[in-house]
Scaffold this motif. Structure first.
Motif, PDB file in Angstrom:
ATOM      1  N   SER A  68       0.830  -1.207   0.000  1.00 19.85           N
ATOM      2  CA  SER A  68       0.000   0.000   0.000  1.00 19.85           C
ATOM      3  C   SER A  68       0.867   1.262   0.000  1.00 19.85           C
ATOM      4  O   SER A  68       0.487   2.276  -0.582  1.00 19.85           O
ATOM      5  CB  SER A  68      -0.973   0.007   1.182  1.00 19.85           C
ATOM      6  OG  SER A  68      -0.322   0.248   2.402  1.00 19.85           O
ATOM      7  N   ILE A  69       2.043   1.192   0.611  1.00 20.66           N
ATOM      8  CA  ILE A  69       2.961   2.335   0.579  1.00 20.66           C
ATOM      9  C   ILE A  69       3.432   2.562  -0.852  1.00 20.66           C
ATOM     10  O   ILE A  69       3.402   3.676  -1.364  1.00 20.66           O
ATOM     11  CB  ILE A  69       4.154   2.115   1.534  1.00 20.66           C
ATOM     12  CG1 ILE A  69       3.677   2.133   2.991  1.00 20.66           C
ATOM     13  CG2 ILE A  69       5.221   3.188   1.314  1.00 20.66           C
ATOM     14  CD1 ILE A  69       4.718   1.661   3.987  1.00 20.66           C
ATOM     15  N   TYR A  70       3.853   1.494  -1.510  1.00 20.13           N
ATOM     16  CA  TYR A  70       4.326   1.604  -2.892  1.00 20.13           C
ATOM     17  C   TYR A  70       3.239   2.094  -3.842  1.00 20.13           C
ATOM     18  O   TYR A  70       3.508   2.814  -4.792  1.00 20.13           O
ATOM     19  CB  TYR A  70       4.862   0.262  -3.400  1.00 20.13           C
ATOM     20  CG  TYR A  70       6.248  -0.060  -2.913  1.00 20.13           C
ATOM     21  CD1 TYR A  70       7.330   0.754  -3.215  1.00 20.13           C
ATOM     22  CD2 TYR A  70       6.479  -1.189  -2.142  1.00 20.13           C
ATOM     23  CE1 TYR A  70       8.604   0.462  -2.772  1.00 20.13           C
ATOM     24  CE2 TYR A  70       7.751  -1.500  -1.696  1.00 20.13           C
ATOM     25  CZ  TYR A  70       8.808  -0.661  -2.007  1.00 20.13           C
ATOM     26  OH  TYR A  70      10.071  -0.957  -1.566  1.00 20.13           O
ATOM     27  N   HIS A  71       1.991   1.690  -3.590  1.00 19.11           N
ATOM     28  CA  HIS A  71       0.884   2.056  -4.479  1.00 19.11           C
ATOM     29  C   HIS A  71       0.197   3.363  -4.103  1.00 19.11           C
ATOM     30  O   HIS A  71      -0.760   3.766  -4.756  1.00 19.11           O
ATOM     31  CB  HIS A  71      -0.127   0.912  -4.549  1.00 19.11           C
ATOM     32  CG  HIS A  71       0.406  -0.292  -5.250  1.00 19.11           C
ATOM     33  ND1 HIS A  71       0.891  -1.381  -4.577  1.00 19.11           N
ATOM     34  CD2 HIS A  71       0.564  -0.557  -6.568  1.00 19.11           C
ATOM     35  CE1 HIS A  71       1.317  -2.274  -5.439  1.00 19.11           C
ATOM     36  NE2 HIS A  71       1.136  -1.809  -6.660  1.00 19.11           N
ATOM     37  N   GLY A  72       0.659   4.005  -3.023  1.00 18.64           N
ATOM     38  CA  GLY A  72       0.114   5.300  -2.643  1.00 18.64           C
ATOM     39  C   GLY A  72      -1.195   5.254  -1.880  1.00 18.64           C
ATOM     40  O   GLY A  72      -1.845   6.270  -1.705  1.00 18.64           O
ATOM     41  N   SER A  73      -1.579   4.067  -1.404  1.00 15.57           N
ATOM     42  CA  SER A  73      -2.841   3.979  -0.666  1.00 15.57           C
ATOM     43  C   SER A  73      -2.630   3.838   0.841  1.00 15.57           C
ATOM     44  O   SER A  73      -3.600   3.695   1.590  1.00 15.57           O
ATOM     45  CB  SER A  73      -3.666   2.796  -1.189  1.00 15.57           C
ATOM     46  OG  SER A  73      -2.955   1.574  -1.034  1.00 15.57           O
ATOM     47  N   TYR A  74      -1.389   3.917   1.289  1.00 15.45           N
ATOM     48  CA  TYR A  74      -1.113   3.817   2.720  1.00 15.45           C
ATOM     49  C   TYR A  74      -1.733   5.001   3.450  1.00 15.45           C
ATOM     50  O   TYR A  74      -1.640   6.134   3.007  1.00 15.45           O
ATOM     51  CB  TYR A  74       0.395   3.781   2.993  1.00 15.45           C
ATOM     52  CG  TYR A  74       0.716   3.726   4.459  1.00 15.45           C
ATOM     53  CD1 TYR A  74       0.525   2.553   5.175  1.00 15.45           C
ATOM     54  CD2 TYR A  74       1.165   4.849   5.135  1.00 15.45           C
ATOM     55  CE1 TYR A  74       0.804   2.491   6.524  1.00 15.45           C
ATOM     56  CE2 TYR A  74       1.449   4.798   6.490  1.00 15.45           C
ATOM     57  CZ  TYR A  74       1.265   3.625   7.182  1.00 15.45           C
ATOM     58  OH  TYR A  74       1.522   3.569   8.529  1.00 15.45           O
ATOM     59  N   GLY A  75      -2.386   4.715   4.562  1.00 19.92           N
ATOM     60  CA  GLY A  75      -3.020   5.768   5.354  1.00 19.92           C
ATOM     61  C   GLY A  75      -4.494   5.931   5.049  1.00 19.92           C
ATOM     62  O   GLY A  75      -5.173   6.773   5.628  1.00 19.92           O
ATOM     63  N   PHE A  76      -4.990   5.107   4.122  1.00 27.23           N
ATOM     64  CA  PHE A  76      -6.409   5.124   3.772  1.00 27.23           C
ATOM     65  C   PHE A  76      -6.998   3.742   4.032  1.00 27.23           C
ATOM     66  O   PHE A  76      -6.332   2.722   3.848  1.00 27.23           O
ATOM     67  CB  PHE A  76      -6.596   5.497   2.297  1.00 27.23           C
ATOM     68  CG  PHE A  76      -6.135   6.898   1.988  1.00 27.23           C
ATOM     69  CD1 PHE A  76      -6.999   7.971   2.147  1.00 27.23           C
ATOM     70  CD2 PHE A  76      -4.842   7.142   1.583  1.00 27.23           C
ATOM     71  CE1 PHE A  76      -6.568   9.268   1.891  1.00 27.23           C
ATOM     72  CE2 PHE A  76      -4.395   8.421   1.315  1.00 27.23           C
ATOM     73  CZ  PHE A  76      -5.260   9.493   1.469  1.00 27.23           C
ATOM     74  N   CYS A  77      -8.252   3.707   4.448  1.00 29.72           N
ATOM     75  CA  CYS A  77      -8.934   2.455   4.745  1.00 29.72           C
ATOM     76  C   CYS A  77      -8.993   1.592   3.485  1.00 29.72           C
ATOM     77  O   CYS A  77      -9.414   2.051   2.426  1.00 29.72           O
ATOM     78  CB  CYS A  77     -10.341   2.736   5.265  1.00 29.72           C
ATOM     79  SG  CYS A  77     -11.299   1.220   5.563  1.00 29.72           S
ATOM     80  N   SER A  78      -8.583   0.331   3.621  1.00 35.39           N
ATOM     81  CA  SER A  78      -8.621  -0.584   2.475  1.00 35.39           C
ATOM     82  C   SER A  78     -10.049  -1.028   2.165  1.00 35.39           C
ATOM     83  O   SER A  78     -10.290  -1.600   1.108  1.00 35.39           O
ATOM     84  CB  SER A  78      -7.731  -1.800   2.727  1.00 35.39           C
ATOM     85  OG  SER A  78      -8.193  -2.537   3.843  1.00 35.39           O
ATOM     86  N   GLY A  79     -10.980  -0.755   3.064  1.00 37.69           N
ATOM     87  CA  GLY A  79     -12.370  -1.124   2.830  1.00 37.69           C
ATOM     88  C   GLY A  79     -13.167  -0.029   2.149  1.00 37.69           C
ATOM     89  O   GLY A  79     -13.755  -0.234   1.087  1.00 37.69           O
ATOM     90  N   CYS A  80     -13.153   1.172   2.727  1.00 39.60           N
ATOM     91  CA  CYS A  80     -14.007   2.254   2.218  1.00 39.60           C
ATOM     92  C   CYS A  80     -13.213   3.394   1.569  1.00 39.60           C
ATOM     93  O   CYS A  80     -13.789   4.261   0.922  1.00 39.60           O
ATOM     94  CB  CYS A  80     -14.873   2.811   3.338  1.00 39.60           C
ATOM     95  SG  CYS A  80     -13.948   3.668   4.644  1.00 39.60           S
ATOM     96  N   GLY A  81     -11.899   3.412   1.756  1.00 38.67           N
ATOM     97  CA  GLY A  81     -11.066   4.443   1.143  1.00 38.67           C
ATOM     98  C   GLY A  81     -10.930   5.728   1.939  1.00 38.67           C
ATOM     99  O   GLY A  81     -10.222   6.639   1.523  1.00 38.67           O
ATOM    100  N   LYS A  82     -11.590   5.808   3.102  1.00 38.99           N
ATOM    101  CA  LYS A  82     -11.465   7.023   3.920  1.00 38.99           C
ATOM    102  C   LYS A  82     -10.076   7.091   4.541  1.00 38.99           C
ATOM    103  O   LYS A  82      -9.451   6.072   4.829  1.00 38.99           O
ATOM    104  CB  LYS A  82     -12.511   7.025   5.038  1.00 38.99           C
ATOM    105  CG  LYS A  82     -13.920   7.207   4.557  1.00 38.99           C
ATOM    106  CD  LYS A  82     -14.885   7.240   5.730  1.00 38.99           C
ATOM    107  CE  LYS A  82     -16.308   7.402   5.256  1.00 38.99           C
ATOM    108  NZ  LYS A  82     -17.262   7.345   6.375  1.00 38.99           N
ATOM    109  N   ARG A  83      -9.623   8.330   4.744  1.00 34.54           N
ATOM    110  CA  ARG A  83      -8.312   8.541   5.365  1.00 34.54           C
ATOM    111  C   ARG A  83      -8.370   8.051   6.815  1.00 34.54           C
ATOM    112  O   ARG A  83      -9.314   8.352   7.555  1.00 34.54           O
ATOM    113  CB  ARG A  83      -7.958  10.017   5.319  1.00 34.54           C
ATOM    114  CG  ARG A  83      -6.564  10.295   5.809  1.00 34.54           C
ATOM    115  CD  ARG A  83      -6.275  11.812   5.731  1.00 34.54           C
ATOM    116  NE  ARG A  83      -4.922  12.055   6.056  1.00 34.54           N
ATOM    117  CZ  ARG A  83      -3.937  12.150   5.173  1.00 34.54           C
ATOM    118  NH1 ARG A  83      -4.218  12.055   3.898  1.00 34.54           N
ATOM    119  NH2 ARG A  83      -2.707  12.348   5.547  1.00 34.54           N
TER     120      ARG A  83
END
Length: 114
Positions: A68-83
């Motif tokens: 998720s760090i490499y893909h830029g999604s770290y720090g966001f919920c993997s379920g709903c996408g909220k920060r």
């Protein structure tokens, strides 16, 4: 990705890889040795199997966070996408509501408040 200083993702990945190696070491050294009865041996085998499953889940979670760090999604919920709110564990990947829903459906995830 959340606004992190440029060196912070690198340091986090380095820390997560170190954590992963520690868990792998624990997994390979998780053997309880004892001269005890067959019933107790079965109990020890079950404990070792449970510890192995926990270690494997921890390694899988660590790999997911690194990805998720490499893909830029770290720090966001993997379920709903909220920060995700700031938390003390980098292995938390879902908000409390999504984690609750996952736990109800039999999945196990970490959570943070949003």
């Amino acid at each position: 990705m959340p606004n992190l200083p440029e060196s912070q993702p690198f340091n986090l990945i380095k820390s997560l890889l170190s954590h992963k190696q520690h868990i792998k070491n624990q997994l390979t050294s998780t053997t309880i040795e004892a001269n005890i009865t067959p019933t107790a041996d079965n109990l020890i085998a079950n404990i070792e199997q449970g510890l192995a499953v926990i270690c494997q889940q921890e390694i899988k979670q660590t790999d997911f966070v690194i990805s998720s760090i490499y893909h830029g999604s770290y720090g966001f919920c993997s379920g709903c996408g909220k920060r995700l709110a700031n938390n003390n564990s980098p292995l938390i990947t879902t908000c409390a509501p999504c984690s609750h829903n996952d736990n109800l459906s039999g999945m196990q995830t970490g959570y943070a408040s949003v």
